[in-house]
Design an enzyme around this catalytic site. Sequence first.
Site, mmCIF file in Angstrom:
data_model
loop_
_atom_site.group_PDB
_atom_site.id
_atom_site.type_symbol
_atom_site.label_atom_id
_atom_site.label_comp_id
_atom_site.label_asym_id
_atom_site.label_seq_id
_atom_site.Cartn_x
_atom_site.Cartn_y
_atom_site.Cartn_z
ATOM 1 N N HIS A 55 -6.234 -17.053 124.123
ATOM 2 C CA HIS A 55 -7.551 -16.408 124.071
ATOM 3 C C HIS A 55 -7.514 -15.223 123.128
ATOM 4 C CE1 HIS A 55 -5.554 -14.063 127.206
ATOM 5 N NE2 HIS A 55 -6.526 -13.184 127.228
ATOM 6 N N HIS A 57 -7.980 -11.880 123.330
ATOM 7 C CA HIS A 57 -7.670 -10.476 123.643
ATOM 8 C C HIS A 57 -6.527 -9.939 122.772
ATOM 9 C CE1 HIS A 57 -9.690 -10.599 127.880
ATOM 10 N NE2 HIS A 57 -10.535 -10.292 126.921
ATOM 11 N N ASP A 59 -3.970 -8.121 123.227
ATOM 12 C CA ASP A 59 -2.577 -8.214 123.665
ATOM 13 C C ASP A 59 -2.051 -9.652 123.593
ATOM 14 O OD1 ASP A 59 -4.381 -8.681 125.865
ATOM 15 O OD2 ASP A 59 -2.676 -8.574 127.240
ATOM 16 N N HIS A 60 -2.861 -10.558 123.018
ATOM 17 C CA HIS A 60 -2.425 -11.956 122.851
ATOM 18 C C HIS A 60 -2.453 -12.395 121.385
ATOM 19 C CE1 HIS A 60 -2.502 -12.809 127.254
ATOM 20 N NE2 HIS A 60 -3.204 -11.696 127.182
ATOM 21 N N HIS A 113 -11.532 -16.063 132.591
ATOM 22 C CA HIS A 113 -11.049 -14.760 132.093
ATOM 23 C C HIS A 113 -11.807 -14.418 130.805
ATOM 24 C CE1 HIS A 113 -8.236 -11.522 131.220
ATOM 25 N NE2 HIS A 113 -7.946 -12.059 130.060
ATOM 26 N N ASP A 132 -3.842 -15.811 130.441
ATOM 27 C CA ASP A 132 -4.338 -14.939 131.505
ATOM 28 C C ASP A 132 -5.241 -15.700 132.478
ATOM 29 O OD1 ASP A 132 -2.980 -12.884 130.291
ATOM 30 O OD2 ASP A 132 -4.766 -11.775 129.643
ATOM 31 N N HIS A 170 1.675 -12.314 131.650
ATOM 32 C CA HIS A 170 1.931 -10.948 132.135
ATOM 33 C C HIS A 170 2.878 -10.951 133.325
ATOM 34 C CE1 HIS A 170 -1.124 -8.713 129.776
ATOM 35 N NE2 HIS A 170 -1.837 -9.834 129.868
HETATM 36 FE FE FE Z 1 -3.630 -10.265 128.633
HETATM 37 ZN ZN ZN Z 2 -6.586 -11.326 128.454
#
Ligand code: FE
Ligand code: ZN
Length: 255
Positions: A55, A57, A59-60, A113, A132, A170
């Site tokens: 996805h 985001h 942090d990905h 998410h 996530d 995570h």
């Molecule tokens: Fe994440």
């Molecule tokens: Zn995420």
Amino acid sequence: MLTIQLIPALTDNYIYLLHEPVSGKTAVVDPAEPAPVLAALQQNNWQLDYIFNTHHHGDHVGANLQLKTLTGCKIVGSNADKARIPGIDQTVADGDIVQLGNQTLQVIATPGHTSGHIVYYCAASQALFCGDTLFSLGCGRLFEGSAQQMWQSLQTLKSLPTSTRIYCAHEYTAANGRFALSVEPDNQDLQLRISEVTELRRQNMPTLPSNIGQELASNPFFRPDSLSIRQHIGMEQQTDLTTFTQLRLLKDQFR
Ligand code: FE
Ligand code: ZN
């Protein structure tokens, strides 16, 4: 079989490095930052062929452009997120397959998410890269989707073989476990998993991968049909979806 390496990144992210030894092809799932990926590639003497994003985001996808520039890799991501995934080359949707050498990964859409969230499932290697959407003892927060969408997505993942290892993005297991215990304190599988997790974290070891069977037995978001959970949160007369929705709400407020 895929060789799978877990790379800790940022505060609590995991990046997964996938290598198919027959063809020598290598992919990375959700590279949060470039440095640890480059170090792992160099250490193994592997060339990066693909980035698989779950996805959009930060942090990905944080290392997408740097890794693409440095390695020339191709970036695969959800068609629904093509405007939000930096450097995307190949768009995929539910039911598509992605090849890594002789290993086939199936794309499964799991909105909830985010609206365009996808997961990658490799049946031959019994591995699920779930971003996530699913965490050990938990599930992703609802940023863009409804509880109904997330419940539907989790139903799909629940039906995978119980031996499927789940590679979540995570390290949230310990915190998830505290919430899980608050809604199902008498679950012995959960109690056992929490003591295992506590010991792993004490040694600074990852609690992942988990597997579908273990989550079926202990993850409250897979268990809205549990009588014990329903009694603990006052949902005895409700549907699985309503119970799931309430669990997600309670988790958001849990401290
Ligand atoms: Fe994440
Ligand atoms: Zn995420």
